[in-house]
Scaffold this motif. Structure first.
Motif, PDB file in Angstrom:
ATOM      1  N   THR A  62       0.844  -1.201   0.000  1.00 32.58           N
ATOM      2  CA  THR A  62       0.000   0.000   0.000  1.00 32.58           C
ATOM      3  C   THR A  62       0.880   1.253   0.000  1.00 32.58           C
ATOM      4  N   SER A  97       2.232   4.968   0.759  1.00 32.59           N
ATOM      5  CA  SER A  97       2.190   5.835   1.946  1.00 32.59           C
ATOM      6  C   SER A  97       1.531   7.177   1.593  1.00 32.59           C
ATOM      7  N   THR A  98       1.361   8.046   2.631  1.00 31.14           N
ATOM      8  CA  THR A  98       0.729   9.362   2.414  1.00 31.14           C
ATOM      9  C   THR A  98       1.578  10.246   1.512  1.00 31.14           C
ATOM     10  N   ALA A  99       2.909  10.205   1.684  1.00 35.53           N
ATOM     11  CA  ALA A  99       3.793  11.026   0.849  1.00 35.53           C
ATOM     12  C   ALA A  99       3.764  10.534  -0.597  1.00 35.53           C
ATOM     13  N   GLU A 100       3.718   9.188  -0.775  1.00 34.91           N
ATOM     14  CA  GLU A 100       3.692   8.628  -2.135  1.00 34.91           C
ATOM     15  C   GLU A 100       2.369   8.953  -2.820  1.00 34.91           C
ATOM     16  N   LEU A 101       1.286   8.932  -2.068  1.00 32.28           N
ATOM     17  CA  LEU A 101      -0.003   9.301  -2.653  1.00 32.28           C
ATOM     18  C   LEU A 101      -0.019  10.757  -3.085  1.00 32.28           C
ATOM     19  N   ALA A 102       0.590  11.660  -2.243  1.00 34.62           N
ATOM     20  CA  ALA A 102       0.637  13.083  -2.602  1.00 34.62           C
ATOM     21  C   ALA A 102       1.487  13.308  -3.838  1.00 34.62           C
ATOM     22  N   ARG A 151       2.022  11.140  -6.260  1.00 37.30           N
ATOM     23  CA  ARG A 151       1.297  10.640  -7.424  1.00 37.30           C
ATOM     24  C   ARG A 151       0.249  11.638  -7.875  1.00 37.30           C
TER      25      ARG A 151
END
Length: 371
Positions: free
Chosen positions: A343, A345-350, A352
């Motif tokens: 899954t 992380s929050t930084a990776e989602l931001a 993307r």
């Protein structure tokens, strides 16, 4: 005055030739001498030699045949017999009406000898094969096929003690082959004989198993002895006798009028002679045999060339040195296996989301900031 019985006799082959020169069958010659047909066959094959009065009578009869008497003078006056319709006879096959000499047959060329054998065997053999199969076209085809094989193997057939039996066995084997049932034109029956009695006899014959049918035809139709019938059908004498008795009983059960062997013999001859079956001319058979031989020879050469070409191509494209196969992967100690993606992380989602929001032409040019 003492009568001498040491009458000189010609060799066995010459005895048979003299009989055929006089247009006599073995049965007719046996009737003249008061012996059985098997005895005459043994004299002509060299298995036995007559003695005493039989030897003297036999020698005198052969000497009279050597003078080439007309057929009417040497024929037994017992009325017409239907046996020649089914019997393969080589009477009149002698090429010369001259008095016999030790080597008259040597003057025959292979073509003349083959044509003589075909002319005097094929008509009767077609009728026999018709009784064996119940099919007119198959009977003609079987006889032609047998003689084509005989012409291809003529050096072997020419020296056979009984070439007619050789051809007959080949024709019977071809006619009784089970593979004919898969041919389109042999899936449907042919028109039966016109006569009701002939139709009934042929129906009974076709219900018999092929070995029984063949044994009955050879013994009661052609007139071979039981040992000769067993040898031609590749069976023991007791087995051939059992087949013969079974076939006779099956016919007698459905056709009581044919319970007697002599009556059955005449009916077989009559049924065979009713059908107008004609074989091809000898030159046609020889030409077809040579054509087939050329075809199979060329086919064998083509297959051999193809095999040689494939072998040469394989040798040309094969590797010249040994190349070991690539070994399967192995786990290296101390190196952790690659983790599967999990899954974000929050930084990776931001990150993307930011990348997806950029323009399609790509990100702006990045400049370093002064410190």
């Amino acid at each position: 005055m003492t009568q001498s019985f040491d009458t000189p006799l010609p060799p066995p082959k010459e005895r048979r030739r003299l009989r055929e020169l006089g247009s006599l069958t073995q049965a007719q010659l046996a009737a003249r001498l008061g012996v059985s047909r098997e005895t005459v066959r043994a004299w002509e094959t060299g298995r036995s030699t007559p003695s005493g009065r039989k030897r003297e009578s036999y020698g005198k009869l052969l000497a009279s045949l050597a003078t080439v008497m007309p057929p009417a003078e040497v024929t037994v006056p017992q009325g017409p017999e239907p046996a020649p319709v089914l019997t393969v006879s080589l009477s009149k096959a002698a090429p010369n009406p001259e008095p016999p000499t030790p080597t008259p047959a040597a003057a025959l060329t292979p073509t003349q000898a083959f044509d003589a054998l075909y002319a005097f065997c094929a008509p009767a053999l077609v009728r026999q094969t018709y009784l064996l199969t119940g099919r007119r076209e198959l009977a003609r085809e079987s006889v032609e096929q047998a003689f084509q094989v005989a012409w291809q193997r003529w050096p072997e057939v020419a020296v056979d003690p009984d070439p007619a039996s050789w051809v007959r066995a080949t024709a019977y084997e071809y006619a009784l082959s089970p593979w004919h049932r898969f041919r389109p034109r042999y899936r449907h029956p042919e028109p039966p004989p016109a006569d009701a009695s002939d139709r009934a006899l042929l129906d009974v014959l076709l219900t018999l198993p092929p070995p029984y049918r063949r044994t009955l035809l050879l013994y009661d139709g052609v007139g071979l002895g039981l040992p000769e019938t067993a040898a031609e059908t590749e069976a023991s004498t007791p087995a051939a006798a059992s087949r013969l008795l079974h076939a006779r009983s099956a016919i007698a059960e459905r056709l009581p009028d044919l319970a007697e062997p002599e009556v059955l013999h005449h009916r077989l001859a009559k049924t065979a002679s009713t059908e107008r079956l004609r074989a091809a001319k000898p030159p046609t058979v020889r030409i077809e045999s040579e054509r087939r031989a050329r075809f199979w020879t060329r086919a064998a050469i083509a297959i051999t060339v193809a095999i040689i070409g494939a072998t040469a191509l394989t040798l040309h494209t094969a590797p010249t040195r040994y190349e070991p196969p690539v070994p399967p992967g192995e786990t290296v100690p101390g190196v952790p296996p690659k983790a599967a993606p999990g899954t974000l992380s929050t930084a990776e989602l931001a990150l993307r989301a930011k990348l997806r929001a950029e323009s399609a032409n790509g990100p702006e040019k990045l400049l370093p900031e002064p410190r």
